[in-house]
Design a protein around this motif. Structure first.
Motif, short mmCIF file in Angstrom:
data_model
loop_
_atom_site.label_atom_id
_atom_site.label_comp_id
_atom_site.label_asym_id
_atom_site.label_seq_id
_atom_site.Cartn_x
_atom_site.Cartn_y
_atom_site.Cartn_z
N LEU A 23 44.65 31.87 33.70
CA LEU A 23 44.10 33.11 33.16
C LEU A 23 42.60 32.95 32.92
N GLU A 24 42.20 31.85 32.30
CA GLU A 24 40.79 31.63 32.02
C GLU A 24 39.98 31.58 33.31
N GLN A 25 40.51 30.93 34.33
CA GLN A 25 39.81 30.85 35.62
C GLN A 25 39.64 32.25 36.22
N GLN A 26 40.69 33.06 36.17
CA GLN A 26 40.60 34.42 36.69
C GLN A 26 39.56 35.23 35.91
N MET A 27 39.53 35.05 34.61
CA MET A 27 38.63 35.85 33.78
C MET A 27 37.16 35.51 34.00
N VAL A 28 36.86 34.26 34.32
CA VAL A 28 35.46 33.88 34.48
C VAL A 28 34.96 33.95 35.92
N THR A 29 35.87 34.13 36.88
CA THR A 29 35.43 34.16 38.27
C THR A 29 35.55 35.53 38.93
N TRP A 30 36.29 36.46 38.33
CA TRP A 30 36.49 37.77 38.95
C TRP A 30 35.22 38.60 38.89
N VAL A 31 34.89 39.24 40.01
CA VAL A 31 33.81 40.21 40.05
C VAL A 31 34.33 41.47 40.72
N ALA A 32 33.74 42.59 40.36
CA ALA A 32 34.17 43.88 40.91
C ALA A 32 34.17 43.81 42.43
N GLY A 33 35.23 44.33 43.04
CA GLY A 33 35.37 44.33 44.49
C GLY A 33 36.33 43.26 44.98
N MET A 34 36.60 42.25 44.16
CA MET A 34 37.56 41.20 44.54
C MET A 34 38.98 41.73 44.37
N ASP A 35 39.94 41.03 44.98
CA ASP A 35 41.35 41.37 44.77
C ASP A 35 41.68 41.26 43.29
N SER A 36 42.71 41.98 42.90
CA SER A 36 43.10 42.08 41.50
C SER A 36 43.88 40.85 41.05
N PRO A 37 43.34 40.06 40.11
CA PRO A 37 44.07 38.89 39.61
C PRO A 37 45.21 39.31 38.68
N ASP A 38 46.39 38.74 38.88
CA ASP A 38 47.58 39.16 38.15
C ASP A 38 47.53 38.89 36.66
N ARG A 39 47.14 37.70 36.26
CA ARG A 39 47.14 37.36 34.83
C ARG A 39 46.08 38.16 34.07
N MET A 40 44.93 38.31 34.68
CA MET A 40 43.88 39.08 34.02
C MET A 40 44.31 40.55 33.87
N ASP A 41 44.93 41.10 34.89
CA ASP A 41 45.44 42.47 34.80
C ASP A 41 46.43 42.59 33.65
N ALA A 42 47.35 41.64 33.55
CA ALA A 42 48.34 41.69 32.48
C ALA A 42 47.68 41.61 31.11
N ALA A 43 46.69 40.75 30.96
CA ALA A 43 45.98 40.63 29.68
C ALA A 43 45.26 41.92 29.33
N VAL A 44 44.61 42.53 30.31
CA VAL A 44 43.89 43.79 30.06
C VAL A 44 44.87 44.89 29.64
N HIS A 45 46.00 45.00 30.35
CA HIS A 45 46.98 46.03 29.98
C HIS A 45 47.57 45.75 28.61
N ALA A 46 47.87 44.50 28.31
CA ALA A 46 48.44 44.16 27.00
C ALA A 46 47.47 44.46 25.87
N LEU A 47 46.20 44.14 26.06
CA LEU A 47 45.21 44.36 25.00
C LEU A 47 44.79 45.81 24.89
N THR A 48 44.99 46.58 25.93
CA THR A 48 44.68 48.01 25.88
C THR A 48 45.76 48.72 25.11
#
Length: 65
Positions: A40-65
């Motif tokens: 999760l930490e790796q996905q959060m620090v390496t993702w930039v707009a336009g890249m494929d959607s990382p699964d764990r980061m998506d789940a964290a964003v939906h959970a925290l929203t």
């Protein structure tokens, strides 16, 4: 033992728009994780707009929203 239900979600906005309020929570120190979450930490620090959607980061964003 009862298992918690899983609710499917469909994003209504782009990832960048969904991620911004959650990123602010992290920056303010208002989100804390218990344990170690290296993928999760790796996905959060390496993702930039336009890249494929990382699964764990998506789940964290939906959970925290």
């Amino acid at each position: 033992m009862l298992m918690a239900g899983v609710l499917p979600v469909t994003a209504k906005h782009g990832k960048r728009l969904r991620e911004e309020p959650v990123a602010q929570l992290y920056e303010q120190g208002r989100v804390h994780h218990v344990g170690e979450w290296p993928v999760l930490e790796q996905q959060m620090v390496t993702w930039v707009a336009g890249m494929d959607s990382p699964d764990r980061m998506d789940a964290a964003v939906h959970a925290l929203t």
